[in-house]
Design a protein around this motif. Structure first.
Motif, PDB file in Angstrom:
ATOM      1  N   UNK A 109       0.840  -1.205   0.000  1.00  0.00           N
ATOM      2  CA  UNK A 109       0.000   0.000   0.000  1.00  0.00           C
ATOM      3  C   UNK A 109       0.872   1.250   0.000  1.00  0.00           C
ATOM      4  N   UNK A 110       1.915   1.238   0.838  1.00  0.00           N
ATOM      5  CA  UNK A 110       2.820   2.392   0.879  1.00  0.00           C
ATOM      6  C   UNK A 110       3.529   2.572  -0.466  1.00  0.00           C
ATOM      7  N   UNK A 111       3.940   1.453  -1.066  1.00  0.00           N
ATOM      8  CA  UNK A 111       4.591   1.535  -2.372  1.00  0.00           C
ATOM      9  C   UNK A 111       3.646   2.113  -3.419  1.00  0.00           C
ATOM     10  N   UNK A 112       2.368   1.711  -3.349  1.00  0.00           N
ATOM     11  CA  UNK A 112       1.373   2.237  -4.285  1.00  0.00           C
ATOM     12  C   UNK A 112       1.209   3.745  -4.120  1.00  0.00           C
ATOM     13  N   UNK A 133      -9.148  -6.987 -16.152  1.00  0.00           N
ATOM     14  CA  UNK A 133      -8.924  -7.722 -14.913  1.00  0.00           C
ATOM     15  C   UNK A 133      -8.318  -6.849 -13.811  1.00  0.00           C
ATOM     16  N   UNK A 134      -8.247  -5.547 -14.024  1.00  0.00           N
ATOM     17  CA  UNK A 134      -7.596  -4.662 -13.049  1.00  0.00           C
ATOM     18  C   UNK A 134      -8.324  -4.688 -11.701  1.00  0.00           C
ATOM     19  N   UNK A 135      -9.640  -4.527 -11.734  1.00  0.00           N
ATOM     20  CA  UNK A 135     -10.427  -4.516 -10.484  1.00  0.00           C
ATOM     21  C   UNK A 135     -10.325  -5.868  -9.781  1.00  0.00           C
ATOM     22  N   UNK A 136     -10.393  -6.958 -10.550  1.00  0.00           N
ATOM     23  CA  UNK A 136     -10.302  -8.287  -9.952  1.00  0.00           C
ATOM     24  C   UNK A 136      -8.930  -8.490  -9.293  1.00  0.00           C
ATOM     25  N   UNK A 137      -7.884  -7.991  -9.950  1.00  0.00           N
ATOM     26  CA  UNK A 137      -6.541  -8.115  -9.379  1.00  0.00           C
ATOM     27  C   UNK A 137      -6.410  -7.311  -8.089  1.00  0.00           C
ATOM     28  N   UNK A 189      -5.482  -8.862  -4.457  1.00  0.00           N
ATOM     29  CA  UNK A 189      -4.359  -8.366  -3.640  1.00  0.00           C
ATOM     30  C   UNK A 189      -4.848  -7.946  -2.249  1.00  0.00           C
ATOM     31  N   UNK A 190      -5.980  -7.251  -2.202  1.00  0.00           N
ATOM     32  CA  UNK A 190      -6.541  -6.839  -0.910  1.00  0.00           C
ATOM     33  C   UNK A 190      -6.878  -8.062  -0.047  1.00  0.00           C
ATOM     34  N   UNK A 191      -7.422  -9.104  -0.683  1.00  0.00           N
ATOM     35  CA  UNK A 191      -7.728 -10.331   0.053  1.00  0.00           C
ATOM     36  C   UNK A 191      -6.485 -11.005   0.606  1.00  0.00           C
TER      37      UNK A 191
END
Length: 322
Positions: free
Chosen positions: A273-276, A295-299, A303-305
């Motif tokens: 998250x910090x890197x983002x 597939x951006x939203x799915x990715x 990642x959040x999961x």
């Protein structure tokens, strides 16, 4: 190189709102509400001329009001922590505080950024609710830790009082006068309730359940058994004080041993998250092409999961019961 100031602005507004919550709390209830105050709040209220019954009623209301309001929508997530922290704000005032802080955050975001209306609303509501939740959580953790640390000394003080001939009710009253908050006000309520005829064991049991503290449950059970079957309460409490101190010392050792794993889990979850955020600040258009992918939203959800699962697994591994 173009810099995105949005994440920095949101972070500064969140910190400002968090400080504002504490400032409002101390302004409304005075410095005596602070856990760092050396004079316990109950005695200060009595010194200012308030009657014993009035002080008892006020403190009991503050310490019990949040659990009675768990049915309020969304408030159930905050009620348990607010109860342990003994937040003097009523549930309605806390909810109103969230709304006011969300409005303050919305004005701050509107003035300092050009984001869309929907984004400003979502961010301001998140900042208002998140700031209050983090503030209450910090208060609860600090108060709980202080009570855990004070309890062995308080029990030993009761033992010394019993050995010189004081009754148990007087030993509780001595603890309420001699120790500092937050434990002083808790025991002061018990002393006042006993003076009005309430059973001491029942009052201790209620306090233990309200604080959800195992050591306090041990104390309540010891007093209740002694009341029913008799025995040397001073010796029982002396043994209990030794057990509580040993558990506290062991808990500190376990906490020190598992600190590296805890921080590793937090770092591994926070680093992406910090890197983002840093990448977006340094180059706002870095992810523009990727965001067009179907597939951006799915990715992002995946990642959040995984980040959430990492926190859960690491916390489970180091959550050692003492």
């Amino acid at each position: 190189m173009e810099f995105a100031t949005g994440p920095v602005i949101y972070g500064l507004i969140f910190v400002g709102v968090l400080v504002l919550v504490e400032g409002i709390y101390l302004t409304v209830f005075g410095k005596s509400i602070s856990l760092n105050n050396r004079v316990n709040r109950r005695l200060e209220m009595l010194d200012k001329g308030a009657g014993r019954e009035e002080v008892l009623e006020k403190l009991r209301k503050e310490m019990q009001q949040h659990m009675a309001s768990r049915k309020i929508p969304l408030y159930s997530l905050l009620a348990d922590k607010a109860q342990k922290a003994a937040i003097a704000f009523t549930p309605q005032q806390l909810l109103m505080m969230m709304a006011v802080l969300s409005g303050v955050a919305f004005m701050g975001i509107t003035v300092s950024s050009d984001t869309s209306l929907a984004m400003r609303v979502v961010m301001s509501v998140g900042i208002g609710i998140g700031a209050v939740y983090i503030w209450v959580s910090r208060k609860a953790n600090k108060r709980y830790s202080m009570i855990e640390e004070q309890l062995p000394d308080a029990v030993e003080l009761m033992v010394r009082s019993l050995r010189v001939g004081h009754p148990f009710s007087s030993a509780i009253a001595i603890v309420a006068k001699e120790v500092q908050d937050p434990l002083a006000s808790e025991f002061g309520i018990i002393a006042d309730e006993a003076a009005y005829g309430r059973d001491m064991g029942e009052a201790l049991k209620e306090m233990a359940e309200r604080l959800d503290m195992q050591d306090m449950r041990f104390l309540a059970v010891a007093v209740t058994i002694q009341q029913q079957s008799g025995g040397n309460l001073a010796e029982v409490l002396a043994g209990l004080a030794a057990v509580i101190r040993s558990r506290f010392r062991l808990f500190r050792r376990v906490k020190a041993i598992t600190a590296e794993a805890q921080w590793s889990g937090k770092f591994l979850s926070a680093f992406p998250i910090l890197a983002l955020i840093v990448i977006n600040v340094m180059d706002p258009h870095y992810y523009d092409e990727v965001m067009e992918h179907p597939y951006f939203i799915h990715a992002c959800l995946a990642v959040a999961g995984f980040l959430g699962a990492n926190l859960f697994v690491m916390r489970s591994l180091v959550n050692i019961k003492v």
